[in-house]
Every structure is written in structure tokens, then in C-alpha cells.
Enzyme design. Structure first.
Site: not given
Ligand code: 3PG
Ligand code: MG
Length: 396
Positions: A36, A197, A354, A377
Site C-alpha cells: 500500500r 460464506k 485480502g 472491503g
Molecule cells: C483496510 O485495511 O481495509 C482499510 O484501510 C479500511 O480499514 P477499516 O476496515 O478499518 O475501515
Molecule cells: Mg477492512
């Protein structure tokens, strides 16, 4: 796309507040994956080259509004200094007098890093006063944190309305890659969705069946679809309560002209552990004591054939229990097939999440994908068809 880029902004001599996502894994003070950080380098370099002064706004972990020393961004200074090849100064708060002074005194060629925005409880509430305090530090706002764009926070949303705002290079690249894969893609389009899931990826599946030609389902969630087809899955991970939903998704996919691809053969073991004795069986022949831990070779051959026919591929989630050998075989073989097609210019391949990126890295396929997202996310929410607040706020 109504957002501006760095090219549209006057940066010379300007303090540029750059929202970055440097939420990197750190073990015992050492950054274990700097991806990142590397991916924001073009933005910082371009701002410096244009005579601008980058001031980095970022969160780190989830401190819940408290100042927590182990979540201080200070520990990233050495890694950032090396990555930018520039002096990185630090202010111990992202708003207030010290930060304002540091911003004012910043010299051309230097970068200022502000302390974790989430040390303020107001940040995650998208509080305007906090955003006003941040906005006082800069003259231009640049959001380069696609992977945090699913959060409506002061540093990602409210602040974008207070200053002339634009997308950074990484944000631009992420949006262009995703738009190319799902917005106006070359067809046929195939999506691979795996993971444990169905319940966590319902909205995703619902959106994808309206957009893609082939939807390859793998991992634990494929078992739930097998259950919906009346197949015995033995001791496999499956959400039997979701079988009605899975059946509905299959019916809707039919109506939408989307082919759902489930495993036709399975790798079955009685223990969830590396090297567990296993057998390859037809998908409807799982033993009562068995667990489905991967898709079998016939399934992989079918997936390869679909990839051969596809022009675009979007991938989220592994096909099997990729963390333990040999149950990573279907994920690896399919990923390498996608990589080879991409290399020869026959496929545009985009992956995110991830677990997904870890699996593609482990197989050696990641480097040949057209685009690997830095987002978890945010990638999922984009694939679900949702508006990301951090992106929407750039539309001015
Ligand atoms: C992540 O690592 O997915 C982003 O930096 C967002 O982090 P968060 O899910 O804690 O908002
Ligand atoms: Mg996250």
C-alpha cells in the site's frame, strides 16, 4: 466519472492534503507488506514534481477515538522515507496548532505525515468540525485512498467538500481498472467468487448475475449451492439455512443469461489439515464423514475453458482451502491459467480482497494479472454495485 485528477489542479507552491491508505501490516514494529505504501508513491512524487507540498492524512488500525501509541503512524516514517526518497516530517496530531505550524513551515521537496486520524472519535462519524480543522492545513485535497473509500469519514468524505478536490494516481488506477472490468467490459465477462460464506457475499452475487456471463463459485460457498441442488455435502462447511437463497440466485441467473459454474468434482478429506488423506469424487458423491476442501481437476478444466472464452475476468475469493496444501490446487491452477492468458494479451484480469491477493501471490499468478487492487472491503462494495462515499464526494 465527474472527478478531477492531479493534472486538473494547480499544485505549484500549494499545500496538498493527500488522504492515503497506509494501513499496512506491522509485526514488532516492522512493516511486513509495504504494497500500500509503494502504490501511493506516484501520487506523492507527482505532487512534489509539480512544486506541491504533500501533507499525508491517514488512519491506522481501529483505535476507536483514543490515542494509542502502538497505532501511531510515527512508526511508518522510515518506510515512507525510503519509498518517497524524500524527507518525511511528522505532526503528532492531524489538526491543531502543531499541525498548522508544521504545514506552514513545510519546504519544497518535503513530505509531512499527520498522526492517525482515528485518534479522534469524530473521524469515523464524518464530523464536519474535524474536517474543517484538517482543511485548514491545505489548499488542495487529493484522495488516493480507494481502499478506504467505502468509509464516510471526515478525512475521506466531509473534507472533500471543503477544498478543491481530486483523485490521486492510485485512486484513478483503481477506478479505471474496476470500471474496465465491470462497468463497460469486453465480453464475455467471468467472475470468480469464492470464500467461506454465501451470507457475506449475497449482495455481491445478486449484482454479479446481472453483469457477468459466467459466475464461477468456489470455496465453502459452493457447498451451499450444492446443498440447494439437493446434493449431500457430508461434513463440509455449508450454510444449509441459505439454501433457499442459493436456489433463488441460480433461478435469477438463468433469467439474466448468466451461467453459474459449480464444481463437478470435489476433493474430499476427513480432516481440515495440510496433507490430510483425500480423494477426488464426483460432486454429488461426498461421503458422510467427508469435507469438501477443494474443486477437482475436471472442475479446473471447465474453469480453464471458460477463461479461454472470456475477455474479462474479475476475481474475489479462493476456490478451495488455499491456506493448506494440497487444497490450494484448484485456486493455483486457475490463477496460473488466468495469468498465462493475461500475459498473452487475451484476457483482462482484475483481482481484489485480502485473502484473494494472498492466494494469487502464493500461486505466483499475481504479477501477471492486469490489475491487483489494494482494497478489501472497498473492492467488494464496488463489486456489489454500491456507491463509495469517498469516491462520490470527489464528484463536484
Ligand atoms: C483496510 O485495511 O481495509 C482499510 O484501510 C479500511 O480499514 P477499516 O476496515 O478499518 O475501515
Ligand atoms: Mg477492512
Amino acid at each position: 466519472m465527474g472527478w478531477k485528477t492531479l493534472d486538473d489542479m494547480d499544485l505549484n507552491g500549494k499545500r496538498v492534503l493527500v488522504r492515503v491508505d497506509i494501513n499496512v501490516p506491522v509485526v514488532d514494529g516492522v512493516v511486513t507488506d509495504a504494497t500500500r505504501i509503494q502504490r501511493i508513491v506516484p501520487t506523492v512524487r507527482d505532487i512534489l514534481a509539480a512544486g506541491g507540498k504533500p501533507i499525508l492524512l491517514a488512519h491506522f488500525g481501529r483505535p476507536g477515538g483514543e490515542r494509542r501509541e502502538n497505532l501511531s503512524l510515527k512508526q511508518l516514517i522510515p518506510t515512507l522515507t525510503t519509498a518517497f526518497d524524500a524527507d518525511v516530517l511528522f505532526a503528532a496530531d492531524c489538526v491543531g496548532t502543531e499541525a498548522e505550524l508544521a504545514a506552514e513551515q513545510l519546504q519544497p521537496g518535503q513530505v509531512l505525515l499527520l498522526e492517525n486520524t482515528r485518534f479522534h472519535a469524530a473521524e469515523t462519524k464524518n464530523n464536519t468540525d474535524l474536517a474543517v480543522g484538517m482543511a485548514r492545513l491545505g489548499e488542495v485535497y487529493c484522495n488516493d485512498a480507494f481502499s478506504a473509500a467505502h468509509r464516510a469519514h471526515s478525512s475521506t468524505e466531509a473534507i472533500a467538500r471543503l477544498l478543491p478536490a481530486c483523485a490521486g494516481r492510485l485512486m484513478q488506477a483503481e477506478l479505471e481498472a474496476l470500471e474496465g472490468a465491470l462497468g463497460a467490459p469486453k465480453r464475455p465477462v467471468t467472475a470468480v467468487v469464492g470464500g467461506a460464506k454465501v451470507s457475506t457475499k449475497l449482495e455481491l452475487l445478486g449484482n454479479l448475475i446481472t453483469k457477468v456471463d459466467y459466475l464461477v463459485i468456489g470455496g465453502g460457498m459452493a457447498n451451499t449451492f450444492l446443498v440447494a441442488k439437493g446434493v449431500n455435502v457430508g461434513n463440509s462447511l455449508a450454510e444449509t439455512a441459505m439454501k433457499g437463497t442459493a436456489a433463488e440466485i441460480m433461478a435469477k441467473a438463468d433469467g439474466a443469461g448468466c451461467t453459474i459454474v459449480l464444481p463437478t468434482d470435489i476433493v474430499v478429506a476427513e480432516k481440515f489439515e495440510a496433507g490430510a488423506p483425500h480423494q477426488i469424487l464426483p460432486a454429488d458423491q461426498c461421503t458422510d464423514e467427508g469435507m469438501i476442501l477443494d474443486a477437482g481437476p475436471d472442475s479446473v478444466a471447465a474453469i480453464s475453458e471458460i477463461f479461454d472464452q472470456s475477455q474479462t475476468l474479475i476475481w474475489n475469493g479462493p476456490l478451495g482451502a488455499f491456506e493448506i496444501e494440497p487444497f490450494d490446487a484448484a485456486t493455483n491452477a486457475s490463477a496460473l491459467k488466468a495469468a498465462a492468458l493475461t500475459r498473452s494479451g487475451k484476457l483482462v484480469s482484475v483481482a481484489g480482497g485480502g485473502d484473494t491477493v494472498a492466494a494469487l501471490n502464493a500461486s505466483g499468478a499475481a504479477k501477471d494479472f492486469s490489475y491487483i487492487s489494494t482494497a478489501g472491503g472497498a473492492f467488494l462494495e464496488w463489486m456489489e454495485g454500491k456507491t463509495l462515499p469517498g469516491v462520490a464526494a470527489l464528484d463536484q
